[in-house]
Motif scaffolding. Sequence first.
Motif, short mmCIF file in Angstrom:
data_model
loop_
_atom_site.label_atom_id
_atom_site.label_comp_id
_atom_site.label_asym_id
_atom_site.label_seq_id
_atom_site.Cartn_x
_atom_site.Cartn_y
_atom_site.Cartn_z
N LEU A 36 0.84 -1.21 0.00
CA LEU A 36 0.00 0.00 0.00
C LEU A 36 0.87 1.25 0.00
O LEU A 36 0.61 2.20 -0.75
N MET A 37 1.91 1.25 0.83
CA MET A 37 2.80 2.41 0.90
C MET A 37 3.48 2.65 -0.44
O MET A 37 3.56 3.79 -0.91
N ASN A 38 3.98 1.59 -1.06
CA ASN A 38 4.70 1.74 -2.32
C ASN A 38 3.79 2.18 -3.46
O ASN A 38 4.23 2.91 -4.35
N ALA A 94 12.07 -0.05 -2.73
CA ALA A 94 11.06 0.85 -3.27
C ALA A 94 10.49 1.74 -2.17
O ALA A 94 10.26 2.94 -2.38
N PHE A 95 10.28 1.16 -0.99
CA PHE A 95 9.77 1.94 0.13
C PHE A 95 10.75 3.05 0.51
O PHE A 95 10.36 4.20 0.72
N GLU A 96 12.03 2.72 0.59
CA GLU A 96 13.03 3.73 0.95
C GLU A 96 13.10 4.84 -0.09
O GLU A 96 13.28 6.01 0.24
N GLN A 97 12.95 4.50 -1.35
CA GLN A 97 13.00 5.49 -2.41
C GLN A 97 11.77 6.38 -2.43
O GLN A 97 11.86 7.57 -2.72
N ASN A 98 10.62 5.81 -2.11
CA ASN A 98 9.34 6.55 -2.23
C ASN A 98 8.72 6.87 -0.89
O ASN A 98 7.53 7.20 -0.85
N ARG A 99 9.46 6.77 0.18
CA ARG A 99 8.92 6.95 1.53
C ARG A 99 8.12 8.25 1.62
O ARG A 99 8.65 9.33 1.35
N PRO A 100 6.84 8.13 2.00
CA PRO A 100 6.03 9.36 2.16
C PRO A 100 6.57 10.24 3.28
O PRO A 100 7.20 9.75 4.21
#
Length: 102
Positions: A36-38, A94-100
């Motif tokens: 969901l986060m990604n 991907a999470f680290e790159q796109n972290r909200p």
Amino acid sequence: MAELDDKTRTELEAAAFRRLLRHLVDERPEVQNIDLMNLAGFCRNCLSNWYREAAEAQGIAMTKDESRVAIYGMPYDDWKAKHQTEADAGKLAAFEQNRPKH
């Protein structure tokens, strides 16, 4: 669309929110928070944080654990044990790159 009064709009928003929770918690528990986060930039934990922030804005004291029970329908550790899987390296990257930022 008809003009909605504040009470009706709030009731509709609350109904939509409850439906979103049913979908994420009851109907699609296999969808991981990291996915969901990604994909969407928020997850169930975000919803629980926003819920707690809304409560506090109304002068209602609420802990992080209490808000997570309100969203997950059970203690978070129980949810994780029942539904959460280990994220692979690609998802974590991907999470680290796109972290909200919220």
